[in-house]
Design an enzyme around this catalytic site. Sequence first.
Site, PDB file in Angstrom:
ATOM      1  N   GLU A   4       1.055  -0.233  -5.110  1.00 48.42           N
ATOM      2  CA  GLU A   4      -0.136   0.633  -5.136  1.00 48.42           C
ATOM      3  C   GLU A   4       0.376   2.045  -5.418  1.00 48.42           C
ATOM      4  O   GLU A   4       0.795   2.746  -4.516  1.00 48.42           O
ATOM      5  CB  GLU A   4      -0.887   0.534  -3.808  1.00 48.42           C
ATOM      6  CG  GLU A   4      -2.217   1.279  -3.779  1.00 48.42           C
ATOM      7  CD  GLU A   4      -2.061   2.737  -3.369  1.00 48.42           C
ATOM      8  OE1 GLU A   4      -2.154   3.613  -4.253  1.00 48.42           O
ATOM      9  OE2 GLU A   4      -1.841   3.006  -2.183  1.00 48.42           O
ATOM     10  N   ASP A  29     -11.424   0.997  -2.222  1.00 55.08           N
ATOM     11  CA  ASP A  29     -11.630   2.396  -1.844  1.00 55.08           C
ATOM     12  C   ASP A  29     -12.578   3.128  -2.782  1.00 55.08           C
ATOM     13  O   ASP A  29     -12.947   4.273  -2.521  1.00 55.08           O
ATOM     14  CB  ASP A  29     -10.288   3.141  -1.818  1.00 55.08           C
ATOM     15  CG  ASP A  29      -9.452   2.800  -0.601  1.00 55.08           C
ATOM     16  OD1 ASP A  29     -10.033   2.419   0.432  1.00 55.08           O
ATOM     17  OD2 ASP A  29      -8.213   2.919  -0.671  1.00 55.08           O
ATOM     18  N   ASP A  72       0.823  -1.198   0.000  1.00 56.46           N
ATOM     19  CA  ASP A  72       0.000   0.000   0.000  1.00 56.46           C
ATOM     20  C   ASP A  72       0.865   1.259   0.000  1.00 56.46           C
ATOM     21  O   ASP A  72       1.925   1.306   0.618  1.00 56.46           O
ATOM     22  CB  ASP A  72      -0.908  -0.024   1.236  1.00 56.46           C
ATOM     23  CG  ASP A  72      -1.909   1.100   1.235  1.00 56.46           C
ATOM     24  OD1 ASP A  72      -2.626   1.259   0.229  1.00 56.46           O
ATOM     25  OD2 ASP A  72      -1.979   1.834   2.240  1.00 56.46           O
TER      26      ASP A  72
END
Length: 387
Positions: free
Chosen positions: A234, A287, A187
């Site tokens: 990411e 998200d 992430d």
Amino acid sequence: LRLAAGRFEERASPELHAACDQFVEENNERWLHDYALYRILKTQHGERPWHEWAPEYVHREPEAMQQLESSADARIADIKVIQFLFFDQWARFRKYANDSGIYLFGDMPICIALDSADAWAHPEILRIDRDGNPDAVAGVPPDYFSEDGQLWGNPLYDWDVHERSHYRWWVERLAASAELADMVRIDHFRGFEAYWEIDARAETAVDGRWVKGPGDSFFQALTAELGELPLVAEDLGVITPEVTALRERFGLPGMKILQFAFDGSSENPYLPHNHETLSVVYTGTHDNNTTLGWYQELTDDERWSVHHYLGADSEPMPWLLIRTALASVAHLAVIPMQDLLGLDGSHRMNVPGVADGNWRWRFAWDQVQEEQRARLRDWVHLYGRVP
């Protein structure tokens, strides 16, 4: 839980006993013993964060810790058995999945929580004082998701400490993640090139600043220890040429989100004609809104842009975007279950920056219809995505 070790002692086979002993031996000093102590102390302190515990435990004073280990010996053993059983069962589950041609795609946040066993046991890796107070916290500046940015509140790493240890804590963390999954999305990859530093007293993420991250030295250390990294970067948000160059130097695939593609620019990196083979394409992520929810919220002009690019309305949403993802040159395509089921925004998984009500969506098998199965089966063959 408090009977776990006793039951295990009575009922487990000799082979399972041996496996448990090996698990404890391999993990005790790395994390297991500290985690057990942390879990016991957190319960004793009414589940309050560790920096609100009695000072002798906040500071891990040797005498207090020795007394705890002596008085809580049975509970420590219980927690270690429970951890072994989880990891043993997960290993069996992963093997079953792999033997069936299914590979697990995990996720590793860049930050850790202040209230965590790692932060309590290794405060030196974070920018916190001896009482657990951070001087600055993590987040991101204003972006697509939030006009105030995102104030995550996680403590920042002391990268000088990590570099001096040759990133040992990170090497172990990634190695542990690789035991759980075949591939791991790391992430907020851009934070390794530069991260958004926010004063710990700030109420929003607006007034932060970019600070250089560890960059090449971090990935060089991981590669030297672990070889080829099973990572997906990411790389969303404010992405600079420096972030892209860092990802490419280490051969890490990035992410292409189709819901971000239709802003009217032919140079938009998320449009399929700009995709790269070394990437993972998503209709949307956890998200984002569901694809149907996203489409329903578009203006007429925005919908026209979508259909002008994708061509005729050969498929209804969300199947039009699913087909586009599967047809991409990206090596891997990820389709959220909500999109496969054609669900609207009421089934959204997560709203960034909103603390409550997220991560609660579940599906039921009776929602999966044969028509959906047949269409997906046809398309994964059509676009060469059958293993």
